[in-house]
Design an enzyme around this catalytic site. Structure first.
Site, PDB file in Angstrom:
ATOM      1  N   TYR A 101       4.088  67.605  17.104  1.00 27.68           N
ATOM      2  CA  TYR A 101       4.321  67.053  18.356  1.00 27.68           C
ATOM      3  C   TYR A 101       4.588  68.484  19.381  1.00 27.68           C
ATOM      4  CZ  TYR A 101       5.414  62.107  19.291  1.00 27.68           C
ATOM      5  OH  TYR A 101       5.111  60.807  19.803  1.00 27.68           O
TER       6      TYR A 101
ATOM      7  N   ASP B 271      15.079  68.219  15.976  1.00 31.48           N
ATOM      8  CA  ASP B 271      13.909  69.351  16.420  1.00 31.48           C
ATOM      9  C   ASP B 271      14.994  70.574  16.935  1.00 31.48           C
ATOM     10  OD1 ASP B 271      11.885  68.195  15.436  1.00 31.48           O
ATOM     11  OD2 ASP B 271      11.379  67.215  17.323  1.00 31.48           O
TER      12      ASP B 271
END
Length: 765
Positions: A493, A409
């Site tokens: 998320y 990420d």
């Protein structure tokens, strides 16, 4: 990144005033002049001013005897994030350097970030150019220190992707005259270097995500496949362009690739509908992100969409036929006299702590120059730089497409570039100071995330309490902490990153009020995980052991989240000093015998980690294992070496087999702790470009093979921590907040036994 207005009554003076001179003069702010007049009188005979970084100042520059005053104000500290004007100048300089109009038009700006200067430059700035002016940071020299008249120019580092040639290059630009651009003039940057980096793909960008979604929705075979599933309205379809990772030569970085995941909203008019609750399974898509075309498409199998259910949405209860909780009364945090922290630009002071904050597109929040003011001992450094440098989220389901869900990420997307504007929702309470963040977009424009970083104080319960049973008298001290945080969203998320600084407390250890100065003195790093689960659809009656069925036709795969904190430590070390080492501490049970006749004995055993390969370590809660960064030349009042200890929280290691393909790129996950001596180009544990990276064990695993000495060095800790997420039925599919983190704590020793084992005392070390 820029200072933003506070939330609540404006009781705090937070104006940015970074103007200073190389030495005390009439141009200083009055308060600074008053506090330094006596010092400057003495210093004027000792300091010789030179300009070692730039051309000599003009002869008309004002000066005083023995001290040359800077020719212009230093408006930016060397560690301040790039301003919007600086980003614009850097982009304009690079674009103008393109050889042809075609090259200039095809430039895409992935990242523009401050090129952080050498630690000595930072020390010089903190010593003489910016308040609170700390000359003690620089070593003493015979005849007095030699001070430049101005700091070296700031520099920007740019990652540029050429959409025409599929090449990635790194540019260094000197930001010489930014103010001309702010007044509408021509950019005045200077290209220092430009290098093409072969065989890499830079991180994906939000512009590419939007373009990928558009071309997939317009692809006729895809539209036909959605019709087979009863979906004709493409506005309901969500296309998330996930990076392909690296699983075979087919994923090589010679092409810029994505394999999107597909989700679908319902016909509902709910403005906050959870589309991730309806994954579309059985469709395989490969997209060329350079040319924005669908390379491969296959409708592999027809899996029914999970049935619509408004309870899966995340709006308030009234909007979906339910009721909201009404039995909780309002909770207010009031600070009528304002906060206890002070802000000057990006410089923060609170409870004897001081540090600077920064922000990068990749890491998000960065904490610089952490130090504690310790009475007569003065400024005591703890760390030069703290940040989260990488994230990896591997999934445990071997079925397609979930086995490819191994997101980096930070390296593939950028935590900072995906940060929230907290104007749209902040989880902090009380008096808040916000900071804005500036970025370049893919096309080179400058964008601002308002209220990106949150600074506030929190009550943290009891710090210390004791009641004397003989007298019934009790003493209690409450704990307060300073929190700096930001929150980002990467696809489904949410991640909240928090750095907590804990206060000092004057504590009394007996009813006779024998005084013991005791510090909690810790720095805590915390990550909060929340948001939406990444789900899969099931055939009627199907179940999978690699996840949890949470609703009809819907399951959540097991997965892990790993975070890498990079901590450039400086425990009791001035810039340029390399007097730290790392000690591993384990609790040992004493062998039976004369030293353990009652079989109850245990003790702490220390082991110095002497080299990089020796310092590849894992957590061991059974032995209360922790690690201490110790200064080899500074002692406390009992003669023991000073130090800060890394206290692990809950943790895990990868549950994949060693041959797993994602571990080629994420080999740094194999151990919880790595230690290296500082090197300016060693920043990213999986290499700077993990996207489609074909190289095995690039980055941290390669660096430590040098096996450099750590016995007395400028220490960098790399702490890998994570959580194994086995979704529960009650997650449904919006997940609650989970927390994971670690602490840096003062390495404590007992002072006097009569003090009842009060520990964690900074004065003791």
């Amino acid at each position: 990144m820029a200072s933003a207005p506070e939330k609540a009554t404006p009781l705090l003076n937070t104006t940015t005033n970074n103007t200073a001179t190389a030495a005390p003069s009439s141009s200083w702010p009055d308060s600074t002049l008053d506090s330094t007049r006596n010092r400057s009188t003495i210093a004027s005979a000792l300091i010789s001013a030179v300009d070692s970084f730039s051309d000599p100042p003009p002869s008309s520059a004002p000066s005083t005897k023995g001290i040359t005053v800077m020719t212009r104000a230093q408006t930016c500290h060397p560690l301040d994030p790039l301003s919007a004007a600086e980003i614009a100048v850097a982009v304009g300089t690079v674009r103008a350097a393109g050889a042809t109009p075609e090259v200039r038009d095809s430039m895409r700006f992935v990242e523009v970030v401050l090129l952080e200067p050498d630690k000595q430059v930072v020390a010089l700035a903190d010593a003489y150019f910016f308040p609170p002016f700390q000359p003690s940071l620089l070593p003493r020299t015979k005849g007095g220190p030699v001070i430049p008249t101005k700091l070296p120019p700031r520099k920007a580092r740019l990652v540029v992707y050429n959409k025409r040639s599929n090449e990635t290059s790194i540019w260094i630009v000197e930001l010489t005259q930014v103010h001309a651009a702010t007044r509408g003039g021509h950019h005045r940057g200077k290209v220092i270097s430009s290098n093409v980096v072969p065989d890499v793909q830079p991180p994906m960008d939000a512009v590419e995500y939007a373009e990928c979604e558009a071309i997939v929705k317009d692809f006729p075979p895809f539209r036909e496949a959605m019709k087979r599933r009863g979906i004709e309205d493409m506005d309901l379809v969500m296309v998330d362009a996930w990076c392909v990772g690296y699983h075979s030569e087919f994923d090589a970085p010679s092409r810029r690739l994505a394999k999107p995941l597909i989700f679908c909203r319902t016909e509902s008019d709910c403005p906050m509908e959870n589309g991730y609750a309806r994954p579309v399974e059985g469709i395989y898509i490969l997209v060329d992100m350079q040319n924005m075309v669908v390379l491969e498409f296959e409708d592999c199998k027809l899996v029914p969409l999970p049935p619509a259910d408004p309870l899966r949405n995340y709006t308030s209860g009234e909007t979906r036929g339910g009721v909201d909780r009404s039995d909780v009364k309002p909770l207010q945090i009031l600070q009528p006299e304002g906060p206890s922290f002070r802000v000057n630009g990006y410089f923060i002071q609170w409870q004897k702590w001081n540090f600077r904050i920064g922000f990068t597109p990749r890491e998000g929040l960065v904490i610089y120059s952490v130090a504690y003011i310790d009475g007569s001992r003065g400024r005591r450094p703890v760390a030069h730089r703290l940040s989260f440098v990488e994230m990896v989220v591997p999934y445990g389901d071997p079925n397609d497409p979930h086995y490819r869900k191994n997101a980096f990420d930070a390296g593939e997307d950028g935590l900072g570039k995906n940060a929230h504007s907290l104007k749209k929702g902040c989880d902090c309470l009380g008096y808040i100071k916000y900071f804005d963040a500036h970025f370049t977009n893919f096309n080179g424009g400058v964008e601002t995330i308002e209220n990106c970083v949150c600074l506030h104080e929190e009550d943290h319960g009891i710090l210390w309490k004791h009641q004397d049973w003989r007298t019934g008298l009790a003493e209690v001290r409450r704990s307060r902490r300073l929190t700096v945080s930001f929150i980002c969203t990467v696809a489904n998320y949410e991640y909240g990153f928090f750095w907590h600084f804990y206060q000092a407390s004057l504590m009394f250890a007996s009813i006779h009020f024998s005084e013991s100065v005791c510090l909690d003195g810790k720095i805590e790093a915390e990550v909060k995980l929340t948001g939406i689960l990444s789900l899969g659809a099931l055939q009627p009656g199907e179940t999978r052991k690699y996840g949890t069925t949470i609703a009809p036709g819907l399951y959540a795969p097991v997965h892990q989240h790993f975070f890498v904190a990079r901590m450039d430590m400086a425990v009791d070390c001035k810039p340029g000093e390399a007097f730290n080492q790392v000690v591993e501490v384990d609790v040992k049970v004493e062998e039976p015998g004369k030293d353990n006749v009652h079989n109850n004995a245990f003790y702490a055993e220390e082991r110095v980690l002497k080299s990089e390969l020796e310092a590849m370590r894992d957590c061991n809660p059974l032995s209360a294992r922790h690690w201490v960064v110790r200064n080899t030349r500074t002692v406390n009042r009992t003669g023991q070496l000073t130090g800060y200890k890394l206290v692990p929280g809950s943790n895990c290691l990868p549950l994949a087999r060693p041959e797993a393909k994602f571990l080629r790129r994420a080999a740094f996950l194999k151990h919880n702790l790595w230690v290296t001596p500082y090197a300016h180009n060693e920043m990213h544990p999986g290499g700077e470009f993990p996207n489609q990276n074909p190289r095995v064990e690039e980055g941290l695993v390669t660096w430590v093979q040098q096996n450099r000495s750590l016995e007395e060095a400028d220490i960098v800790l790399w702490y890998v921590f994570g959580v194994t997420h086995i979704p529960r039925l009650e997650d449904w599919p919006v997940m609650p907040v989970e927390r994971v983190g670690f602490m840096l704590m003062v390495y404590a020793f007992l002072h006097y036994l009569i003090f009842l084992a009060i520990v964690s005392c900074w004065h003791l070390i």
